[in-house]
Scaffold this motif. Structure first.
Motif, PDB file in Angstrom:
ATOM      1  N   SER A  65      24.821  76.271  38.565  1.00  0.00           N
ATOM      2  CA  SER A  65      25.008  76.834  37.216  1.00  0.00           C
ATOM      3  C   SER A  65      24.359  75.944  36.144  1.00  0.00           C
ATOM      4  CB  SER A  65      26.500  77.010  36.918  1.00  0.00           C
ATOM      5  OG  SER A  65      27.153  75.745  36.960  1.00  0.00           O
ATOM      6  N   SER A  66      23.557  74.975  36.586  1.00  0.00           N
ATOM      7  CA  SER A  66      22.917  74.043  35.648  1.00  0.00           C
ATOM      8  C   SER A  66      21.410  74.302  35.598  1.00  0.00           C
ATOM      9  CB  SER A  66      23.167  72.599  36.101  1.00  0.00           C
ATOM     10  OG  SER A  66      22.377  72.290  37.238  1.00  0.00           O
ATOM     11  N   GLU A  67      20.725  73.508  34.774  1.00  0.00           N
ATOM     12  CA  GLU A  67      19.270  73.637  34.639  1.00  0.00           C
ATOM     13  C   GLU A  67      18.534  73.130  35.882  1.00  0.00           C
ATOM     14  OE1 GLU A  67      18.482  69.426  32.274  1.00  0.00           O
ATOM     15  OE2 GLU A  67      18.854  71.248  31.114  1.00  0.00           O
ATOM     16  N   SER A  97      22.569  63.125  45.047  1.00  0.00           N
ATOM     17  CA  SER A  97      22.049  62.476  43.836  1.00  0.00           C
ATOM     18  C   SER A  97      21.906  63.492  42.709  1.00  0.00           C
ATOM     19  CB  SER A  97      20.688  61.825  44.116  1.00  0.00           C
ATOM     20  OG  SER A  97      20.800  60.843  45.112  1.00  0.00           O
ATOM     21  N   LEU A  98      21.458  64.699  43.063  1.00  0.00           N
ATOM     22  CA  LEU A  98      21.303  65.759  42.064  1.00  0.00           C
ATOM     23  C   LEU A  98      22.662  66.180  41.508  1.00  0.00           C
ATOM     24  CD1 LEU A  98      18.921  67.311  40.845  1.00  0.00           C
ATOM     25  CD2 LEU A  98      19.240  69.059  42.597  1.00  0.00           C
ATOM     26  N   ILE A  99      23.666  66.291  42.401  1.00  0.00           N
ATOM     27  CA  ILE A  99      25.029  66.641  41.964  1.00  0.00           C
ATOM     28  C   ILE A  99      25.553  65.576  40.997  1.00  0.00           C
ATOM     29  CG2 ILE A  99      27.433  66.851  42.754  1.00  0.00           C
ATOM     30  CD1 ILE A  99      26.158  68.039  45.407  1.00  0.00           C
ATOM     31  N   GLU A 100      25.359  64.299  41.357  1.00  0.00           N
ATOM     32  CA  GLU A 100      25.813  63.202  40.498  1.00  0.00           C
ATOM     33  C   GLU A 100      25.115  63.223  39.142  1.00  0.00           C
ATOM     34  OE1 GLU A 100      25.066  59.787  42.922  1.00  0.00           O
ATOM     35  OE2 GLU A 100      26.657  60.309  44.352  1.00  0.00           O
ATOM     36  N   LYS A 101      23.830  63.549  39.150  1.00  0.00           N
ATOM     37  CA  LYS A 101      23.049  63.627  37.903  1.00  0.00           C
ATOM     38  C   LYS A 101      23.599  64.716  36.984  1.00  0.00           C
ATOM     39  CE  LYS A 101      18.240  64.217  36.374  1.00  0.00           C
ATOM     40  NZ  LYS A 101      16.851  64.490  36.840  1.00  0.00           N
ATOM     41  N   VAL A 102      23.848  65.901  37.570  1.00  0.00           N
ATOM     42  CA  VAL A 102      24.387  67.025  36.786  1.00  0.00           C
ATOM     43  C   VAL A 102      25.791  66.693  36.274  1.00  0.00           C
ATOM     44  CG1 VAL A 102      25.143  69.438  36.897  1.00  0.00           C
ATOM     45  CG2 VAL A 102      22.990  68.751  37.985  1.00  0.00           C
ATOM     46  N   ALA A 103      26.618  66.105  37.143  1.00  0.00           N
ATOM     47  CA  ALA A 103      27.990  65.737  36.742  1.00  0.00           C
ATOM     48  C   ALA A 103      27.963  64.752  35.583  1.00  0.00           C
ATOM     49  CB  ALA A 103      28.737  65.145  37.935  1.00  0.00           C
ATOM     50  N   GLU A 104      27.026  63.803  35.642  1.00  0.00           N
ATOM     51  CA  GLU A 104      26.900  62.804  34.570  1.00  0.00           C
ATOM     52  C   GLU A 104      26.445  63.462  33.274  1.00  0.00           C
ATOM     53  OE1 GLU A 104      24.465  58.676  33.860  1.00  0.00           O
ATOM     54  OE2 GLU A 104      24.864  59.274  35.938  1.00  0.00           O
ATOM     55  N   GLN A 105      25.488  64.374  33.396  1.00  0.00           N
ATOM     56  CA  GLN A 105      24.987  65.072  32.207  1.00  0.00           C
ATOM     57  C   GLN A 105      26.073  65.916  31.543  1.00  0.00           C
ATOM     58  OE1 GLN A 105      21.644  67.291  33.743  1.00  0.00           O
ATOM     59  NE2 GLN A 105      20.183  65.604  33.460  1.00  0.00           N
ATOM     60  N   GLN A 106      26.869  66.572  32.375  1.00  0.00           N
ATOM     61  CA  GLN A 106      27.914  67.465  31.850  1.00  0.00           C
ATOM     62  C   GLN A 106      29.243  66.749  31.615  1.00  0.00           C
ATOM     63  OE1 GLN A 106      28.249  71.169  33.978  1.00  0.00           O
ATOM     64  NE2 GLN A 106      26.036  71.464  34.092  1.00  0.00           N
ATOM     65  N   GLU A 107      29.261  65.441  31.961  1.00  0.00           N
ATOM     66  CA  GLU A 107      30.458  64.604  31.795  1.00  0.00           C
ATOM     67  C   GLU A 107      31.681  65.212  32.475  1.00  0.00           C
ATOM     68  OE1 GLU A 107      30.883  63.863  27.615  1.00  0.00           O
ATOM     69  OE2 GLU A 107      29.202  62.452  27.570  1.00  0.00           O
ATOM     70  N   VAL A 108      31.471  65.611  33.737  1.00  0.00           N
ATOM     71  CA  VAL A 108      32.588  66.111  34.554  1.00  0.00           C
ATOM     72  C   VAL A 108      32.648  65.276  35.818  1.00  0.00           C
ATOM     73  CG1 VAL A 108      32.474  68.464  33.679  1.00  0.00           C
ATOM     74  CG2 VAL A 108      31.125  67.843  35.685  1.00  0.00           C
ATOM     75  N   LYS A 109      33.820  65.279  36.464  1.00  0.00           N
ATOM     76  CA  LYS A 109      33.997  64.544  37.710  1.00  0.00           C
ATOM     77  C   LYS A 109      33.984  65.526  38.867  1.00  0.00           C
ATOM     78  CE  LYS A 109      36.456  60.555  35.879  1.00  0.00           C
ATOM     79  NZ  LYS A 109      37.728  59.842  35.770  1.00  0.00           N
ATOM     80  N   VAL A 110      33.103  65.248  39.815  1.00  0.00           N
ATOM     81  CA  VAL A 110      33.048  66.078  41.011  1.00  0.00           C
ATOM     82  C   VAL A 110      32.638  65.183  42.178  1.00  0.00           C
ATOM     83  CG1 VAL A 110      30.616  66.750  40.703  1.00  0.00           C
ATOM     84  CG2 VAL A 110      32.162  68.253  41.978  1.00  0.00           C
ATOM     85  N   GLU A 111      33.191  65.458  43.355  1.00  0.00           N
ATOM     86  CA  GLU A 111      32.924  64.618  44.522  1.00  0.00           C
ATOM     87  C   GLU A 111      31.608  65.052  45.164  1.00  0.00           C
ATOM     88  OE1 GLU A 111      35.349  62.796  48.355  1.00  0.00           O
ATOM     89  OE2 GLU A 111      36.148  64.516  47.297  1.00  0.00           O
TER      90      GLU A 111
END
Length: 569
Positions: A318-320, A377-391
């Motif tokens: 659901s991200s860019e 790494s991509l999941i972590e990047k998106v999580a960081e950008q959206q400031e959400v926590k996801v495993e």
């Protein structure tokens, strides 16, 4: 999101309710503190053995361990190599002493040997680490079940916590022992059923030995690592040295385990219970890891997501970065087709061709691992950008994904009951121990003598309070790389220090209370600093070694302080 069939719901609910009701009914009406905290010293050796195993085998064991093997292979079993050594030492040294002193908690002994402040410090260190761990043993299954089933996380935390509180508060130690015996039976049946179903779902020409060959080609069957490299978290040496110190601390000084065998009918029953655990625990962990390896082989023939955590996948899609992630998924699926092609011709080949094919399979699986790491790494990047926590690390989701997508109706409910039973069994031991330690070592010791009824009432209230605290910790718990590691990390930060205190008490009679107390405080600070230095990669010291370091440092400092006469007491 997965909707459970009504058959699964019935099996899940009936299994859990049966355990809670049976435990509450069987142990109703404890009249004195001996009955409530030591189960009236009525436990047989097999009850002790199963209870000790159930306390250690939390839901994290059955969710995380197969995923650990799926990703990294069988090497994690080395973590448990120190357990049989520790069991023998505890049977020879700890149990006879506790039995002779007739203690309710391990920490009572420390006051007899040193002083009140050393007993209180050890009890408080236990309460801190075990209080946190109790929250994690509730949170671990809740976070995963909430993600894969679409259930509300907060509700799950509260349901698991309250079910445990009901029978633990009601029946005390005997309720924990009685329920754990049945929980372990449910767990053993569930894991065996899962194993045979996985093997049965492999193609007809893939026998168990061939499945092991396929797993071995990708390095999943590398059990022993004799290297002395600190870069490898799990080696033979870290298991034998760090693992022995961790298991000595856990089984010898952690009240959640000590209370299990203090309920034994006799010293012989206590010792037999621990020997039973020593003989069964390593094979059990080996088997659970083998289940994870068979899941890995299963997904060589059946398509799997590039990341098993559905929440993480939804976040990226659901991200860019959707196109980048879909490109990784396409590469992952392309490699899956290549693997199938190699495996189909694998066992029809001559021996030389077969070896080459297995090597090729190993290379493709390594490429697939690289793609999965890119996806993380991509999941972590998106999580960081959206400031959400996801495993992003999906180890904890592998086994539950297999269960929900591949098991027949009814068995899904049974396996979910296994996971929740394991959560309840370990949490009940922890709450039971937290309540008894608070009652005996802090409340009664510092407020004067109480009647039996007052002691039982206080124990129940403290157990209830710790239950609520555990639910609260579960509700605010953060995500971790791998939940089974998180529990062991928390233990490793505190256990070495506490074990050192006990070893000083057992074997070094000239060391007195003040030296031990000061040494223990300094050691705890040092261990916490070492842990964070390792986390920030300023030093290289895997967490298992903290048990060894903490134990040696507290002994050395106590010796030093006693020798330079900081005190005379």
């Amino acid at each position: 999101m997965h909707a459970l069939n009504w058959v699964d719901w019935i099996i899940l609910i009936l299994t859990l309710l049966a355990i809670v009701i049976y435990g509450t009914w069987q142990t109703r009406g404890s009249k004195n503190v001996k009955d409530y905290l030591r189960g009236g010293n009525s436990s047989k050796w097999w009850t002790i053995g199963l209870s000790v195993m159930a306390t250690q085998a939390s839901a994290i064991t059955f969710l995380s361990t197969p995923g650990q093997a799926f990703n990294d292979g069988m090497g994690f079993v080395q973590f448990y190599f120190g357990l049989p050594i520790a069991m023998i030492v505890i049977c020879m040294v700890f149990i006879p002493l506790y039995y002779r002193l007739n203690v309710y908690t391990a920490y009572e002994f420390l006051e007899n040997r040193f002083d009140l402040k050393t007993r209180t410090l050890a009890a408080v260190l236990f309460l801190i680490q075990r209080g946190l761990a109790a929250g994690i043993t509730i949170f671990a299954p809740a976070i995963i079940l909430s993600v894969v089933l679409g259930w509300d996380l907060l509700t799950l935390n509260i349901i698991i916590g309250l079910l445990v509180i009901i029978y633990t508060v009601s029946g005390g130690t005997r309720a924990v022992n009685v329920t754990q015996k049945h929980q372990m039976i449910v767990i053993f049946i569930g894991m065996w059923v899962a194993f045979f179903i996985i093997v049965g779902k492999l193609p007809e020409d893939i026998t168990f030995s061939r499945a092991l060959e396929i797993a071995g080609a990708s390095g999943k069957m590398e059990i022993l690592d004799f290297s002395f490299s600190l870069n490898n978290r799990y080696t033979f040496w870290s298991g034998i040295i760090g693992g022995t110190f961790l298991m000595l601390s856990y089984f010898g000084t952690d009240q959640s385990q000590v209370q299990r065998y203090l309920s034994g009918k006799s010293i012989k029953e206590m010792q037999l219970g621990l020997i039973f655990n020593a003989l069964l625990k390593v094979p059990m962990q080996f088997f659970i890891l083998l289940v994870g390896v068979m899941v890995f082989v299963f997904y060589q023939f059946n398509s799997a997501p590039v990341n098993f955590n559905p929440t993480a996948t939804e976040l990226v899609l659901s991200s860019e970065h959707k196109a980048d992630y879909e490109a990784l998924q396409d590469k992952h699926e392309s490699l899956f087709d290549d693997k199938k092609e190699i495996i189909e011709g694998l066992f029809a080949s001559k021996d030389k061709d077969k070896d080459l094919a297995l090597q090729e399979l190993g290379k493709i699986n390594q490429q697939d691992t690289d793609i999965k790491n890119e996806a993380r790494s991509l999941i972590e990047k998106v999580a960081e950008q959206q400031e959400v926590k996801v495993e992003s690390n999906d180890k904890d989701y592998v086994f539950i994904h297999f269960i929900l997508n591949n098991l027949p109706r009814g068995l899904i409910g049974l396996l979910l009951a296994v996971i929740l039973s394991a959560a309840m069994s370990s949490t009940s031991s922890e709450l039971n121990a937290l309540g008894s330690t608070t009652t005996i070592d802090l409340y009664i010791r510092n407020t004067g003598e109480k009647t039996e009824a007052e002691k039982v009432k206080a124990s129940k209230w403290f157990t209830f309070a710790w239950g609520i605290m555990a639910i609260a910790v579960a509700c605010v718990a953060d995500l971790a790389e791998n939940l089974i590691q998180l529990v062991n990390i928390i233990g490793s930060i505190f256990y070495g220090n506490v074990l050192g205190i006990f070893l000083l008490a057992f074997f070094f009679k000239f060391v007195k209370g003040n030296a031990v107390f000061i040494a223990a405080i300094i050691t705890q600070i040092i261990v916490i600093i070492l842990y964070f230095l390792n986390e920030y990669e300023l030093i290289n010291l895997p967490f298992l070694w903290l048990n060894f370091v903490g134990c040696i440092v507290v002994i050395f400092l106590a010796f030093l302080m006693q020798l330079i006469h900081i005190n005379e007491k």
